[in-house]
Enzyme design. Sequence first.
Site, PDB file in Angstrom:
ATOM      1  N   GLY A  70       0.772  -1.238   0.000  1.00 30.35           N
ATOM      2  CA  GLY A  70       0.000   0.000   0.000  1.00 30.35           C
ATOM      3  C   GLY A  70       0.800   1.283   0.000  1.00 30.35           C
ATOM      4  CB  CYS A  74     -12.976   4.075 -30.940  1.00 25.06           C
ATOM      5  SG  CYS A  74     -13.236   2.344 -30.680  1.00 25.06           S
ATOM      6  CD  GLU A  75     -14.294   3.011 -25.212  1.00 21.13           C
ATOM      7  OE1 GLU A  75     -15.021   3.648 -24.430  1.00 21.13           O
ATOM      8  OE2 GLU A  75     -14.672   2.034 -25.859  1.00 21.13           O
ATOM      9  N   PRO A 113       4.689  -5.281  -0.487  1.00 25.61           N
ATOM     10  CG  PRO A 113       6.930  -4.607  -0.545  1.00 25.61           C
ATOM     11  CD  PRO A 113       6.007  -5.639   0.052  1.00 25.61           C
ATOM     12  N   GLY A 114       4.085  -3.640  -3.595  1.00 22.07           N
ATOM     13  CA  GLY A 114       4.098  -3.813  -5.047  1.00 22.07           C
ATOM     14  C   GLY A 114       4.523  -2.510  -5.698  1.00 22.07           C
ATOM     15  NE  ARG A 115       0.250   2.267  -6.061  1.00 20.42           N
ATOM     16  CZ  ARG A 115      -0.663   2.268  -7.027  1.00 20.42           C
ATOM     17  NH1 ARG A 115      -0.418   2.884  -8.153  1.00 20.42           N
ATOM     18  NH2 ARG A 115      -1.828   1.655  -6.845  1.00 20.42           N
ATOM     19  CE1 TYR A 167      -7.980   1.699  -9.900  1.00 20.46           C
ATOM     20  CE2 TYR A 167      -5.697   2.125 -10.478  1.00 20.46           C
ATOM     21  CZ  TYR A 167      -6.700   1.243 -10.131  1.00 20.46           C
ATOM     22  OH  TYR A 167      -6.414  -0.078  -9.998  1.00 20.46           O
TER      23      TYR A 167
HETATM   24  C1  LIG Z   1      -3.604  -7.995  -0.509  1.00 20.46           C
HETATM   25  C2  LIG Z   1      -2.713  -7.068  -1.221  1.00 20.46           C
HETATM   26  N1  LIG Z   1      -1.404  -7.054  -0.907  1.00 20.46           N
HETATM   27  C3  LIG Z   1      -0.535  -6.229  -1.525  1.00 20.46           C
HETATM   28  C4  LIG Z   1      -0.952  -5.352  -2.514  1.00 20.46           C
HETATM   29  C5  LIG Z   1       0.042  -4.458  -3.143  1.00 20.46           C
HETATM   30  O1  LIG Z   1      -0.235  -3.138  -2.881  1.00 20.46           O
HETATM   31  P1  LIG Z   1       0.734  -1.980  -3.358  1.00 20.46           P
HETATM   32  O2  LIG Z   1       1.054  -2.223  -4.782  1.00 20.46           O
HETATM   33  O3  LIG Z   1      -0.055  -0.750  -3.148  1.00 20.46           O
HETATM   34  O4  LIG Z   1       1.957  -2.035  -2.481  1.00 20.46           O
HETATM   35  C6  LIG Z   1      -2.307  -5.318  -2.877  1.00 20.46           C
HETATM   36  C7  LIG Z   1      -2.777  -4.387  -3.892  1.00 20.46           C
HETATM   37  O5  LIG Z   1      -3.748  -3.707  -3.781  1.00 20.46           O
HETATM   38  C8  LIG Z   1      -3.208  -6.207  -2.218  1.00 20.46           C
HETATM   39  O6  LIG Z   1      -4.507  -6.230  -2.533  1.00 20.46           O
END
Ligand SMILES: Cc1ncc(COP(=O)(O)O)c(C=O)c1O
Length: 399
Positions: free
Chosen positions: A224, A329-330, A259-261, A302
């Site tokens: 997050g 085409c949107e 973490p991802g983003r 978003y």
């Molecule tokens: C359960 C869960 N874990 C981790 C993530 C990764 O989140 P972020 O990319 O914001 O760090 C998400 C994405 O929404 C998620 O749903």
Amino acid sequence: MSLAELAAAEGTPLYVYSSAAITARYRAIDHAFRGYPHAIHYALKANSTLGIVRLLRSLGAAADANSGGEIDVALRAGFIPEQIVFTGVGKTPSELAQAIDIGVKTINAESEGELDRIDCLARERGTRVRVALRVNPDVDARSHPHISTGLKVNKFGVPVDAVREICRRFVSREGLEFAGLHTHVGSQITDLEPLRRAAMTIVALARELKDDGITLDHLDIGGGLGVSYDGVKVPSPDEYAAAVLPIVRESGLTVILEPGRSVVGPAGVLVAQVVDVKDRPDGKSFVILDAGMTELMRPMLYGAFHRIEPVLCNASSDEIVADIVGPLCESSDTLGKDRRVKRPRPGDLFAILDAGAYGAVMASNYNRRPMPAEVLVDGAKWSVIRRRQTIDDLLALES
Ligand SMILES: Cc1ncc(COP(=O)(O)O)c(C=O)c1O
């Protein structure tokens, strides 16, 4: 490494990722949590191209998979099942069976129904499955509503006041081992308070469960952490750790992060070419790119903001205010509104910044557009980690 050179070699639209940036961002999180037992389970949903997932594995990350497909990708990237946590609000019986059969580290269970299904599948196989109940802490992530997941009106997890009772009822199930608690309140969070509150909630619950004789081994506080799309400062991994670690420390339990983003978002750009420039009767213009919502859906999904910068412009000094749009085409196919840019010419290149997360993974074939190629730059070297799709690739599935 010149984006123009890469675009000349591989064409556009083109995703370009920096190995150095991903490495630095991953290490910053790991460093921030040093000194406390932790595991970083990179959330594959942010970007699951094999080359990126392999890179994260080589850095010491573990994996957070959100579907059977992401479990497969994690395995093919070299993770062992014990390094994978399986999350997801609607895991199908076959996905659960897949996770149990390979023996993932933990399944983050979303509901009583899912605990029941996991228990049945586990008993059928004569095994016990480690589960972490996902808690919905009813915390407002103060992010975009579409990427907020921790309010009681959101579909994720079980309510705080139901957790103790559910655990009491399920703890004696032969197929289940309660290993942890899980929470994730949203994505692109730039205010640490919701993350602190979510951590406080599951630490308090872990204490209550201990009183009930249920001893956990970890707390999974999800992902997050936000990134800066507009250049404004956002909390650093150190600030994040300083906010949540004192809370988690009290539990003495290992902390899992997903973490991802924050790992891959700012480490990627989408390079696109100008196809046309059109002036509008109101004095503004349209810059039409060869990339749009099929390559990067975040602005349309978003209302997300991405900086869009010229890469190579044979630009005149004439400045225009333009909507930077895609070819689909949107009318929602707009990557950036009211951007002040030097009037470009067809063939000029733009880079859409901070597109490393939730970009390529959300690409689609709408309008029969083949998905873009992806390139990973490592120092002076680069490689294609996903070749551009062809129409033949698309049609191979059809009769
Ligand atoms: C359960 C869960 N874990 C981790 C993530 C990764 O989140 P972020 O990319 O914001 O760090 C998400 C994405 O929404 C998620 O749903």
